[in-house]
Scaffold this motif. Structure first.
Motif, PDB file in Angstrom:
ATOM      1  N   GLU A 141      -0.946  -0.935   5.915  1.00 30.88           N
ATOM      2  CA  GLU A 141      -1.685  -1.462   7.065  1.00 30.88           C
ATOM      3  C   GLU A 141      -2.053  -0.345   8.039  1.00 30.88           C
ATOM      4  OE1 GLU A 141       1.192  -4.807   5.807  1.00 30.88           O
ATOM      5  OE2 GLU A 141       1.215  -2.623   5.951  1.00 30.88           O
ATOM      6  N   GLU A 142      -1.099   0.556   8.306  1.00 29.20           N
ATOM      7  CA  GLU A 142      -1.357   1.688   9.198  1.00 29.20           C
ATOM      8  C   GLU A 142      -2.429   2.604   8.604  1.00 29.20           C
ATOM      9  OE1 GLU A 142       2.410   3.538   9.540  1.00 29.20           O
ATOM     10  OE2 GLU A 142       3.219   2.091  10.962  1.00 29.20           O
ATOM     11  N   LEU A 143      -2.364   2.798   7.304  1.00 25.30           N
ATOM     12  CA  LEU A 143      -3.318   3.677   6.626  1.00 25.30           C
ATOM     13  C   LEU A 143      -4.734   3.112   6.695  1.00 25.30           C
ATOM     14  CD1 LEU A 143      -3.355   6.307   5.012  1.00 25.30           C
ATOM     15  CD2 LEU A 143      -3.079   4.950   2.935  1.00 25.30           C
ATOM     16  N   ILE A 144      -4.868   1.803   6.489  1.00 28.13           N
ATOM     17  CA  ILE A 144      -6.178   1.154   6.547  1.00 28.13           C
ATOM     18  C   ILE A 144      -6.793   1.331   7.932  1.00 28.13           C
ATOM     19  CG2 ILE A 144      -7.372  -1.071   6.495  1.00 28.13           C
ATOM     20  CD1 ILE A 144      -5.238  -1.929   4.371  1.00 28.13           C
ATOM     21  N   LEU A 145      -6.000   1.060   8.963  1.00 28.76           N
ATOM     22  CA  LEU A 145      -6.500   1.177  10.329  1.00 28.76           C
ATOM     23  C   LEU A 145      -6.890   2.615  10.650  1.00 28.76           C
ATOM     24  CD1 LEU A 145      -7.121  -0.180  13.003  1.00 28.76           C
ATOM     25  CD2 LEU A 145      -4.743   0.165  13.670  1.00 28.76           C
ATOM     26  N   ALA A 146      -6.077   3.568  10.198  1.00 28.01           N
ATOM     27  CA  ALA A 146      -6.368   4.985  10.453  1.00 28.01           C
ATOM     28  C   ALA A 146      -7.685   5.393   9.791  1.00 28.01           C
ATOM     29  CB  ALA A 146      -5.229   5.853   9.944  1.00 28.01           C
ATOM     30  N   LEU A 147      -7.927   4.920   8.590  1.00 29.09           N
ATOM     31  CA  LEU A 147      -9.174   5.237   7.892  1.00 29.09           C
ATOM     32  C   LEU A 147     -10.376   4.667   8.640  1.00 29.09           C
ATOM     33  CD1 LEU A 147      -8.089   4.612   4.186  1.00 29.09           C
ATOM     34  CD2 LEU A 147      -8.728   6.810   5.177  1.00 29.09           C
ATOM     35  N   ARG A 148     -10.258   3.423   9.086  1.00 30.84           N
ATOM     36  CA  ARG A 148     -11.373   2.802   9.800  1.00 30.84           C
ATOM     37  C   ARG A 148     -11.609   3.477  11.153  1.00 30.84           C
ATOM     38  NH1 ARG A 148     -13.255   1.444   5.365  1.00 30.84           N
ATOM     39  NH2 ARG A 148     -12.987  -0.690   4.590  1.00 30.84           N
ATOM     40  N   LYS A 149     -10.536   3.857  11.833  1.00 27.91           N
ATOM     41  CA  LYS A 149     -10.678   4.528  13.124  1.00 27.91           C
ATOM     42  C   LYS A 149     -11.307   5.907  12.957  1.00 27.91           C
ATOM     43  CE  LYS A 149      -9.340   3.317  16.608  1.00 27.91           C
ATOM     44  NZ  LYS A 149     -10.062   2.589  17.684  1.00 27.91           N
ATOM     45  N   ALA A 150     -11.106   6.501  11.776  1.00 29.09           N
ATOM     46  CA  ALA A 150     -11.699   7.811  11.485  1.00 29.09           C
ATOM     47  C   ALA A 150     -13.157   7.694  11.047  1.00 29.09           C
ATOM     48  CB  ALA A 150     -10.890   8.528  10.415  1.00 29.09           C
ATOM     49  N   GLY A 151     -13.673   6.467  10.998  1.00 31.27           N
ATOM     50  CA  GLY A 151     -15.061   6.257  10.634  1.00 31.27           C
ATOM     51  C   GLY A 151     -15.316   6.129   9.145  1.00 31.27           C
ATOM     52  N   ILE A 152     -14.247   6.009   8.341  1.00 28.60           N
ATOM     53  CA  ILE A 152     -14.405   5.848   6.895  1.00 28.60           C
ATOM     54  C   ILE A 152     -14.813   4.406   6.607  1.00 28.60           C
ATOM     55  CG2 ILE A 152     -13.288   6.043   4.649  1.00 28.60           C
ATOM     56  CD1 ILE A 152     -13.579   8.695   6.159  1.00 28.60           C
ATOM     57  N   GLN A 153     -16.003   4.203   6.056  1.00 31.67           N
ATOM     58  CA  GLN A 153     -16.514   2.862   5.786  1.00 31.67           C
ATOM     59  C   GLN A 153     -16.372   2.448   4.321  1.00 31.67           C
ATOM     60  OE1 GLN A 153     -17.547   0.770   8.128  1.00 31.67           O
ATOM     61  NE2 GLN A 153     -17.168   2.302   9.723  1.00 31.67           N
ATOM     62  N   THR A 154     -15.743   3.282   3.511  1.00 32.35           N
ATOM     63  CA  THR A 154     -15.557   2.977   2.091  1.00 32.35           C
ATOM     64  C   THR A 154     -14.801   1.658   1.926  1.00 32.35           C
ATOM     65  OG1 THR A 154     -15.377   5.355   1.678  1.00 32.35           O
ATOM     66  CG2 THR A 154     -14.660   3.877  -0.088  1.00 32.35           C
ATOM     67  N   PRO A 155     -15.253   0.762   1.040  1.00 31.21           N
ATOM     68  CA  PRO A 155     -14.537  -0.496   0.813  1.00 31.21           C
ATOM     69  C   PRO A 155     -13.076  -0.258   0.429  1.00 31.21           C
ATOM     70  CG  PRO A 155     -16.669  -0.552  -0.247  1.00 31.21           C
ATOM     71  CD  PRO A 155     -16.485   0.851   0.231  1.00 31.21           C
ATOM     72  N   ILE A 156     -12.187  -1.077   0.965  1.00 34.59           N
ATOM     73  CA  ILE A 156     -10.751  -0.945   0.692  1.00 34.59           C
ATOM     74  C   ILE A 156     -10.233  -2.202   0.015  1.00 34.59           C
ATOM     75  CG2 ILE A 156      -8.460  -0.713   1.729  1.00 34.59           C
ATOM     76  CD1 ILE A 156      -9.733   0.934   3.956  1.00 34.59           C
ATOM     77  N   LEU A 157      -9.603  -2.011  -1.138  1.00 32.47           N
ATOM     78  CA  LEU A 157      -8.954  -3.092  -1.876  1.00 32.47           C
ATOM     79  C   LEU A 157      -7.447  -2.929  -1.754  1.00 32.47           C
ATOM     80  CD1 LEU A 157      -8.670  -5.404  -3.953  1.00 32.47           C
ATOM     81  CD2 LEU A 157      -9.051  -3.700  -5.758  1.00 32.47           C
ATOM     82  N   VAL A 158      -6.785  -3.954  -1.235  1.00 29.54           N
ATOM     83  CA  VAL A 158      -5.328  -3.932  -1.101  1.00 29.54           C
ATOM     84  C   VAL A 158      -4.701  -4.502  -2.366  1.00 29.54           C
ATOM     85  CG1 VAL A 158      -3.369  -4.939   0.139  1.00 29.54           C
ATOM     86  CG2 VAL A 158      -5.372  -4.139   1.409  1.00 29.54           C
ATOM     87  N   ILE A 159      -3.678  -3.797  -2.895  1.00 31.21           N
ATOM     88  CA  ILE A 159      -2.863  -4.359  -3.981  1.00 31.21           C
ATOM     89  C   ILE A 159      -1.423  -4.394  -3.479  1.00 31.21           C
ATOM     90  CG2 ILE A 159      -4.366  -3.679  -5.881  1.00 31.21           C
ATOM     91  CD1 ILE A 159      -2.597  -1.253  -6.366  1.00 31.21           C
ATOM     92  N   THR A 160      -0.797  -5.552  -3.559  1.00 26.55           N
ATOM     93  CA  THR A 160       0.519  -5.688  -2.948  1.00 26.55           C
ATOM     94  C   THR A 160       1.258  -6.915  -3.477  1.00 26.55           C
ATOM     95  OG1 THR A 160       1.676  -5.917  -0.834  1.00 26.55           O
ATOM     96  CG2 THR A 160      -0.429  -7.036  -1.032  1.00 26.55           C
ATOM     97  N   ALA A 161       2.571  -6.885  -3.287  1.00 26.52           N
ATOM     98  CA  ALA A 161       3.391  -8.051  -3.604  1.00 26.52           C
ATOM     99  C   ALA A 161       3.502  -9.000  -2.411  1.00 26.52           C
ATOM    100  CB  ALA A 161       4.788  -7.608  -4.049  1.00 26.52           C
ATOM    101  N   LYS A 162       2.995  -8.588  -1.247  1.00 30.76           N
ATOM    102  CA  LYS A 162       3.041  -9.440  -0.055  1.00 30.76           C
ATOM    103  C   LYS A 162       2.065 -10.600  -0.215  1.00 30.76           C
ATOM    104  CE  LYS A 162       4.389  -5.827   3.250  1.00 30.76           C
ATOM    105  NZ  LYS A 162       4.063  -5.192   4.560  1.00 30.76           N
TER     106      LYS A 162
END
Length: 214
Positions: free
Chosen positions: A60-81
Motif C-alpha cells: 500500500e505504501e509503495l503504491i502511494l509512493a509511486l503515484r505521488k512520484a507521478g508514475i501513471q503505469t497501471p498497478i495490479l495488486v496480488i495478495t492474500a488479503k
C-alpha cells in the motif's frame, strides 16, 4: 509488453516470472522492493504487479509512493488479503486491479493484457474542452496550456481516477497531504481553484460528503 513484478516470495516470484516470459511478457522481477526507485528511473513498464506483504515496506505504501512520484503505469495488486477494506485502501492509493491469491497464472496474464490495453486508451482524459494528459501531467484548453500547482494536480488526478463517484474529504486529505496536519478548508480551497479552471459543473460538491468529477 514489459512488466515489473514486485514479489518477495522467491518461489512464487521466480515461477511467475518464468511463466510470463513464456507467454511473451517481458518481466523484470524484484524480490527486494527497495530497488524500485533505481529500476523505475531506468526502464519503462506497461504494468506494475505488486504484492502487499513485502519484506521492507507494505505494498500500500509503495503504491502511494509511486503515484505521488507521478508514475501513471497501471498497478495490479496480488495478495492474500481478501477484505473489502484492503481492496478499498489499495484503490484509493492508486491501484488499478486486485487479484487474490491463490490464482491461476492464466488469469494474471489476462489481467495484465487488459491493463496494458486500457493504459493506452486512458492516458488522455477530456473534460469537455479541457484535455488532461496524465502522462505528461498537462492541462490544455485548445492550444493554451493551463498551469496548476502540484497539490491541485494531485486532487484532480484523484477525482479523475474516481470520476463519476463521490470522493470524500478524508480520502482526499489522506491521498494528497497524507500525515500532514491540515483540515477540510484546504481541500475546499483547491477544489475552488479547480472549479475556476474546469468547465462549469464539472466538479459537483456534496456538502458534508465530498466531491465528484462529472
Amino acid at each position: 509488453m514489459k512488466i515489473l513484478l514486485i514479489e518477495d516470495d522467491k518461489l512464487l516470484g521466480e515461477t511467475l516470472a518464468e511463466y510470463l516470459q513464456i507467454k511473451g511478457i517481458e518481466t523484470l522481477w524484484l524480490w527486494d522492493e527497495r530497488q524500485i526507485v533505481k529500476i523505475i528511473k531506468q526502464y519503462e513498464f506497461d504494468v506494475i504487479v505488486v504484492d502487499l506483504i513485502l519484506k521492507f515496506s507494505s505494498g500500500e505504501e509503495l503504491i502511494l509512493a509511486l503515484r505521488k512520484a507521478g508514475i501513471q503505469t497501471p498497478i495490479l495488486v496480488i495478495t492474500a488479503k481478501r477484505s473489502i477494506t484492503d481492496k478499498e485502501r489499495c484503490f484509493i492509493r492508486g491501484a488499478d486491479d486486485y487479484l487474490i491469491k491463490p490464482f491461476e497464472f492464466k488469469e494474471i496474464v489476462l489481467r495484465i493484457k487488459a491493463l496494458c490495453n486500457r493504459r493506452h486508451r486512458e492516458n488522455i482524459v477530456t473534460i469537455r474542452d479541457i484535455v488532461v494528459n496524465l502522462d505528461a501531467k498537462t492541462l490544455h484548453s485548445g492550444k493554451e496550456e493551463i498551469k496548476i500547482s502540484q497539490k491541485a494536480w494531485d486532487v484532480l488526478c484523484l477525482l479523475i481516477k474516481n470520476r463519476g463517484e463521490v470522493v470524500d474529504t478524508e480520502t482526499i486529505l489522506d491521498y494528497v497531504w497524507q500525515d500532514k496536519d491540515v483540515g477540510e478548508e484546504i481541500v475546499r480551497a483547491y477544489i475552488k481553484q479547480l472549479r475556476k479552471i474546469l468547465p462549469p459543473d464539472s466538479i459537483q460538491v456534496y456538502y458534508g460528503q465530498g466531491y465528484k468529477l462529472n
